[in-house]
Design a protein around this motif. Sequence first.
Motif, PDB file in Angstrom:
ATOM      1  N   GLU A  32      -1.695  -0.151  -9.529  1.00  0.00           N
ATOM      2  CA  GLU A  32      -0.675   0.759  -9.002  1.00  0.00           C
ATOM      3  C   GLU A  32       0.476   0.025  -8.330  1.00  0.00           C
ATOM      4  O   GLU A  32       1.338   0.657  -7.753  1.00  0.00           O
ATOM      5  CB  GLU A  32      -1.313   1.730  -8.014  1.00  0.00           C
ATOM      6  CG  GLU A  32      -2.335   2.655  -8.673  1.00  0.00           C
ATOM      7  CD  GLU A  32      -2.930   3.623  -7.675  1.00  0.00           C
ATOM      8  OE1 GLU A  32      -2.604   3.498  -6.486  1.00  0.00           O
ATOM      9  OE2 GLU A  32      -3.704   4.496  -8.094  1.00  0.00           O
ATOM     10  N   THR A  33       0.463  -1.293  -8.370  1.00  0.00           N
ATOM     11  CA  THR A  33       1.568  -2.048  -7.784  1.00  0.00           C
ATOM     12  C   THR A  33       2.593  -2.351  -8.863  1.00  0.00           C
ATOM     13  O   THR A  33       2.246  -2.845  -9.938  1.00  0.00           O
ATOM     14  CB  THR A  33       1.052  -3.365  -7.184  1.00  0.00           C
ATOM     15  OG1 THR A  33       0.067  -3.060  -6.194  1.00  0.00           O
ATOM     16  CG2 THR A  33       2.186  -4.141  -6.542  1.00  0.00           C
ATOM     17  N   HIS A  73      -6.334  -2.846  -6.678  1.00  0.00           N
ATOM     18  CA  HIS A  73      -5.196  -1.968  -6.438  1.00  0.00           C
ATOM     19  C   HIS A  73      -5.041  -0.927  -7.533  1.00  0.00           C
ATOM     20  O   HIS A  73      -4.113  -0.114  -7.493  1.00  0.00           O
ATOM     21  CB  HIS A  73      -3.907  -2.782  -6.335  1.00  0.00           C
ATOM     22  CG  HIS A  73      -3.834  -3.573  -5.062  1.00  0.00           C
ATOM     23  ND1 HIS A  73      -2.721  -4.285  -4.684  1.00  0.00           N
ATOM     24  CD2 HIS A  73      -4.739  -3.771  -4.094  1.00  0.00           C
ATOM     25  CE1 HIS A  73      -2.953  -4.882  -3.508  1.00  0.00           C
ATOM     26  NE2 HIS A  73      -4.174  -4.586  -3.154  1.00  0.00           N
ATOM     27  N   GLU A 103       0.835  -1.210   0.000  1.00  0.00           N
ATOM     28  CA  GLU A 103       0.000   0.000   0.000  1.00  0.00           C
ATOM     29  C   GLU A 103       0.869   1.260   0.000  1.00  0.00           C
ATOM     30  O   GLU A 103       0.563   2.239  -0.683  1.00  0.00           O
ATOM     31  CB  GLU A 103      -0.914  -0.020   1.219  1.00  0.00           C
ATOM     32  CG  GLU A 103      -1.939   1.101   1.256  1.00  0.00           C
ATOM     33  CD  GLU A 103      -2.866   0.972   2.456  1.00  0.00           C
ATOM     34  OE1 GLU A 103      -2.827  -0.087   3.111  1.00  0.00           O
ATOM     35  OE2 GLU A 103      -3.612   1.922   2.732  1.00  0.00           O
ATOM     36  N   ARG A 148       2.212   2.355  -3.517  1.00  0.00           N
ATOM     37  CA  ARG A 148       1.307   2.689  -4.615  1.00  0.00           C
ATOM     38  C   ARG A 148       1.729   3.995  -5.285  1.00  0.00           C
ATOM     39  O   ARG A 148       2.064   4.973  -4.621  1.00  0.00           O
ATOM     40  CB  ARG A 148      -0.122   2.803  -4.108  1.00  0.00           C
ATOM     41  CG  ARG A 148      -0.754   1.458  -3.850  1.00  0.00           C
ATOM     42  CD  ARG A 148      -2.187   1.576  -3.405  1.00  0.00           C
ATOM     43  NE  ARG A 148      -2.749   0.266  -3.130  1.00  0.00           N
ATOM     44  CZ  ARG A 148      -3.945   0.068  -2.622  1.00  0.00           C
ATOM     45  NH1 ARG A 148      -4.721   1.099  -2.352  1.00  0.00           N
ATOM     46  NH2 ARG A 148      -4.381  -1.154  -2.408  1.00  0.00           N
TER      47      ARG A 148
END
Length: 571
Positions: free
Chosen positions: A124-125, A121, A89, A92
């Motif tokens: 965005e990882t 997610h 998280e 990100r």
Amino acid sequence: MTSPHAASADPLDDAVLAARLFVLAPNVFRGMTLRGSSPAREALVAALSDALLLRRLPGHVDDERLLGGIDLAASLSAGKPIRQTGLIEEARGGALIAGMAERLDGSIAGRLAQALDDPSHGGETALVLLDDASDPDEAPPVSLTERLAFTCDLSASRRWQGVELAPAAGTLAEVAPLDEAALRALAATAEVLGVDSLRALIFAGEAARGLAALEGRTTVSEGDLAGAVRLALAPRATRLPPQEAQEPPPPEEPDQPPPDGQNDNSEDSDRQQQEPDLSEVLVEAAKASIPAGLLEQLTQGKAPRRSSSSGTGQKRKAATRGKPLGARPGMPRGGAKLALIDSLRAAVPWQAVRRKEQGADAASAIIMRKEDLRIRRFEERAARVTIFAVDASGSAAAARLAEAKGAVELMLAQAYVTRSEVALVAFRGTSAELILPPTRSLTRARRMLAELPGGGGTPLAMGLNVAREVAEAVIARGRSAALVILTDGRANIAADGSPGRAQAKDDAEAAAKAICARGIDALVVDISARPGPEGAALAQALGGRFLALPRADARMLQAAINAVQPIGKAA
């Protein structure tokens, strides 16, 4: 043919280009693998950190830190559950960077792969894997490298100065999609290179559009497609493009003046014939940019390296020692150790409910229950047992036994370092016998091998069956087993002890297939003076490897076994 690009370019050039594409659209390309510790890689990572937020991923990270969970210290201080964010998280909009990615635990790799695929997610990882493996069989988990667009090997780079990631002149959204011809050419190139992954093909298409965006163009050129093949497909090649056969020169014809009006037509026809197909251009671009190490493996007919064990033995779970893994629910008994912090972390979220049930106030002690307990887990490598099955029959038995004895002694000498053991099965006449049970004792081995007899028929099926039984016993004790069979494969005694080459061959094939079905690694070494096809056929039935070493001595035999020591599948 070697292109000027391959002959003169430094690997850092393509790595910088791949990094610019990654920075352009991290949610599309998902990251890159950088192999080879070098100043060039350090400079590239520094340039990436200037363009993207990079969060370091510790090698010993646990699920709580990776995915987020309860902040134990803050929760105990506040008297209520306080949630802490995980590294995924926190990264990100940027990327996680993992050093020594070849040692990444399988469970952590699974969590990361799940995050890469999770649409919640928002794409965005992203990941940057640093591959520092020195063993050619070690590599980062395939589940991650498959999901990252680029793999760059910088171990041979000689430049590191002035590494900058210039901003793109355009955006990916401004570039038109690829047309049908370009898509077909990329697909044909992937098929020629043996790249079966659809992800790789998608990455190549997006990389071509990205290269156009870097230069501010809205359409993809042939050079963009060639660059995309170089960056996204060539590092994934599993086979070499077929070599073109050299055509004999056409016979010379006497010079005759062409009829009037045919000159222009013939020139146009020649130009059309000489213009290569787009897929051929892309294949040439890929051939010129296949990494040297990968090219050498493909030339030798080997598959590219994959993530695996190091050959010392299978990984297995342990309760008391080895590499620490994450904790799991369980009782601390049978040697298992209590994971105190993890147990407290599991209990904290339930304190409010439990205090209300028991009528306790907020200042009371933490209320623990059985289901809160967590125990530690460890992982260790099992010892490997190399089982020699030696054909002690016939006139060549003396030589084979002498070399086998020498190889056993040499392997025992290094057994302490490799944590391996050695066993010896000999078969001759109408019987097969376990001469030396699994041991690391060199003294014991020498005593048992001193008076090993030779001569008689070749009961190959008996020898294979005894070797399989020994291997199964080894596997049942939690260790890895590998067979090294020294024979010419010319069986003449059946499994029931009766003579006859036809039945003996059938029985040996059946015994070999039983070993293959059990998943036991096997290597057949033919050290007879004139190796025939029988040894190779036996290796094929075993699903193993074959070596013909007609003049091998004990030291050469040991070196050959170490070089091709199969990686355990069983256990």
